[in-house]
Motif scaffolding. Sequence first.
Motif, mmCIF file in Angstrom:
data_model
loop_
_atom_site.group_PDB
_atom_site.id
_atom_site.type_symbol
_atom_site.label_atom_id
_atom_site.label_comp_id
_atom_site.label_asym_id
_atom_site.label_seq_id
_atom_site.Cartn_x
_atom_site.Cartn_y
_atom_site.Cartn_z
ATOM 1 N N GLU A 36 0.355 -1.053 -0.353
ATOM 2 C CA GLU A 36 -0.094 0.012 -0.149
ATOM 3 C C GLU A 36 1.211 1.147 -0.025
ATOM 4 O O GLU A 36 0.645 2.359 -1.104
ATOM 5 N N LEU A 37 1.884 1.537 0.845
ATOM 6 C CA LEU A 37 2.778 2.569 0.792
ATOM 7 C C LEU A 37 3.773 2.511 0.031
ATOM 8 O O LEU A 37 3.598 3.635 -1.194
ATOM 9 N N HIS A 38 3.608 1.563 -1.378
ATOM 10 C CA HIS A 38 4.335 1.663 -2.546
ATOM 11 C C HIS A 38 4.137 2.127 -3.584
ATOM 12 O O HIS A 38 4.347 2.888 -4.190
ATOM 13 N N TRP A 39 2.148 1.916 -3.658
ATOM 14 C CA TRP A 39 1.585 2.220 -4.233
ATOM 15 C C TRP A 39 0.761 3.377 -4.363
ATOM 16 O O TRP A 39 1.110 4.543 -5.362
ATOM 17 N N ALA A 40 0.834 4.332 -3.237
ATOM 18 C CA ALA A 40 1.038 5.212 -2.697
ATOM 19 C C ALA A 40 2.523 6.818 -3.012
ATOM 20 O O ALA A 40 1.874 7.550 -3.266
ATOM 21 N N GLY B 236 17.951 6.762 1.264
ATOM 22 C CA GLY B 236 18.629 5.047 1.614
ATOM 23 C C GLY B 236 17.695 4.798 2.944
ATOM 24 O O GLY B 236 18.199 3.526 2.856
ATOM 25 N N VAL B 237 17.234 5.347 3.871
ATOM 26 C CA VAL B 237 16.932 5.048 4.919
ATOM 27 C C VAL B 237 15.676 4.402 4.240
ATOM 28 O O VAL B 237 14.627 2.968 4.371
ATOM 29 N N LEU B 238 14.816 4.786 3.300
ATOM 30 C CA LEU B 238 13.511 4.396 2.602
ATOM 31 C C LEU B 238 13.810 3.085 1.876
ATOM 32 O O LEU B 238 13.104 1.981 1.938
ATOM 33 N N GLY B 239 15.227 3.054 1.400
ATOM 34 C CA GLY B 239 14.913 1.982 0.689
ATOM 35 C C GLY B 239 15.350 1.256 1.351
ATOM 36 O O GLY B 239 15.389 -0.204 1.322
ATOM 37 N N ARG B 240 15.736 0.512 2.770
ATOM 38 C CA ARG B 240 15.864 0.200 3.500
ATOM 39 C C ARG B 240 14.729 -0.516 4.548
ATOM 40 O O ARG B 240 14.194 -2.340 4.092
ATOM 41 N N GLU B 241 13.981 -0.015 3.869
ATOM 42 C CA GLU B 241 12.616 -0.341 4.892
ATOM 43 C C GLU B 241 11.101 -0.774 3.675
ATOM 44 O O GLU B 241 10.560 -1.467 3.409
ATOM 45 N N LEU B 242 11.729 0.040 2.370
ATOM 46 C CA LEU B 242 10.677 -0.325 1.103
ATOM 47 C C LEU B 242 11.759 -0.717 0.192
ATOM 48 O O LEU B 242 12.167 0.128 -0.837
ATOM 49 N N PRO B 243 12.560 -2.024 0.195
ATOM 50 C CA PRO B 243 13.798 -2.023 -0.476
ATOM 51 C C PRO B 243 13.338 -1.391 -2.947
ATOM 52 O O PRO B 243 14.015 -1.355 -3.575
ATOM 53 N N ALA B 244 11.934 -2.435 -3.012
ATOM 54 C CA ALA B 244 11.520 -2.519 -4.157
ATOM 55 C C ALA B 244 11.662 -0.104 -5.179
ATOM 56 O O ALA B 244 11.152 -0.180 -6.009
ATOM 57 N N PHE B 245 11.484 0.483 -3.641
ATOM 58 C CA PHE B 245 10.769 1.573 -4.089
ATOM 59 C C PHE B 245 11.615 3.124 -4.339
ATOM 60 O O PHE B 245 13.221 3.129 -4.412
ATOM 61 N N GLN B 246 11.032 3.384 -5.622
ATOM 62 C CA GLN B 246 11.986 4.171 -6.387
ATOM 63 C C GLN B 246 10.668 5.706 -7.200
ATOM 64 O O GLN B 246 9.562 5.882 -7.278
ATOM 65 N N PRO B 247 10.629 6.542 -6.598
ATOM 66 C CA PRO B 247 10.300 7.882 -6.466
ATOM 67 C C PRO B 247 10.410 8.085 -7.870
ATOM 68 O O PRO B 247 11.443 7.695 -8.513
ATOM 69 N N ALA B 248 9.326 8.810 -8.380
ATOM 70 C CA ALA B 248 8.583 9.390 -10.131
ATOM 71 C C ALA B 248 10.244 10.052 -10.911
ATOM 72 O O ALA B 248 10.710 10.090 -11.016
ATOM 73 N N ARG B 249 10.402 10.965 -9.636
ATOM 74 C CA ARG B 249 11.788 11.935 -9.585
ATOM 75 C C ARG B 249 12.171 12.730 -7.913
ATOM 76 O O ARG B 249 11.204 12.283 -7.441
ATOM 77 N N VAL B 250 13.400 12.953 -7.693
ATOM 78 C CA VAL B 250 13.596 13.810 -6.885
ATOM 79 C C VAL B 250 14.357 15.110 -6.927
ATOM 80 O O VAL B 250 15.214 15.179 -8.012
ATOM 81 N N VAL B 251 13.808 15.516 -6.043
ATOM 82 C CA VAL B 251 13.976 16.703 -5.884
ATOM 83 C C VAL B 251 15.065 17.558 -4.929
ATOM 84 O O VAL B 251 14.325 16.939 -3.840
ATOM 85 N N ASP B 252 16.332 17.511 -4.804
ATOM 86 C CA ASP B 252 17.113 17.675 -3.257
ATOM 87 C C ASP B 252 17.600 19.372 -3.168
ATOM 88 O O ASP B 252 17.707 19.537 -4.425
ATOM 89 N N THR B 253 17.019 19.276 -2.619
ATOM 90 C CA THR B 253 17.249 20.903 -2.458
ATOM 91 C C THR B 253 18.690 21.491 -1.759
ATOM 92 O O THR B 253 19.071 22.656 -1.975
ATOM 93 N N LEU B 254 19.046 20.760 -1.223
ATOM 94 C CA LEU B 254 20.773 21.156 -0.994
ATOM 95 C C LEU B 254 21.465 21.356 -2.993
ATOM 96 O O LEU B 254 21.966 22.199 -2.281
ATOM 97 N N LYS B 255 21.405 20.429 -2.842
ATOM 98 C CA LYS B 255 21.770 20.186 -4.786
ATOM 99 C C LYS B 255 21.043 21.945 -4.926
ATOM 100 O O LYS B 255 22.033 22.514 -5.404
ATOM 101 N N LEU B 256 19.802 21.917 -5.616
ATOM 102 C CA LEU B 256 19.209 22.722 -5.945
ATOM 103 C C LEU B 256 19.895 24.470 -5.065
ATOM 104 O O LEU B 256 20.398 25.355 -5.574
#
Length: 129
Positions: free
Chosen positions: A4-8, A24-44
């Motif tokens: 359910e979390l992965h789908w949401a 990294g934290v999410l990957g350990r808890e939800l190994p198959a999770f890949q966000p559609a996009r990542v916006v990193d405010t540090l890099k921005l």
Amino acid sequence: MEAELHWALSDKVFVAHNAHVDLGVLGRELPAFQPARVVDTLKLARRLLPGRDSYTLGALVDACGLAGGLPVDLVPHRATYDALVCARLLSHLATPPGREPLTFASLVDATVGKTATSNAAVEVPATLF
């Protein structure tokens, strides 16, 4: 629950300051999770606010005055506070004074190292929420 979390989360944009840590934290808890996009405010921030002494979330929040009006029980380095000020930082970075607001595509481009001056339309359907 994991399904359910992965789908949401599957078609959502992941926004975070120093995003690889949270991913990294999410990957350990939800190994198959890949966000559609990542916006990193540090890099921005590094690209859009050059010349700062520090790009920590706390330093940017202080320099840009982003903590005003938050409840006094919210403190730095706790999830709710960090999420709120990160959202404020994203908004601050997306609306440079004296210029047109940056589009989502421009913000994503800046995150991956492209110039963030284009206001091209977003071609990939994604939501911030």
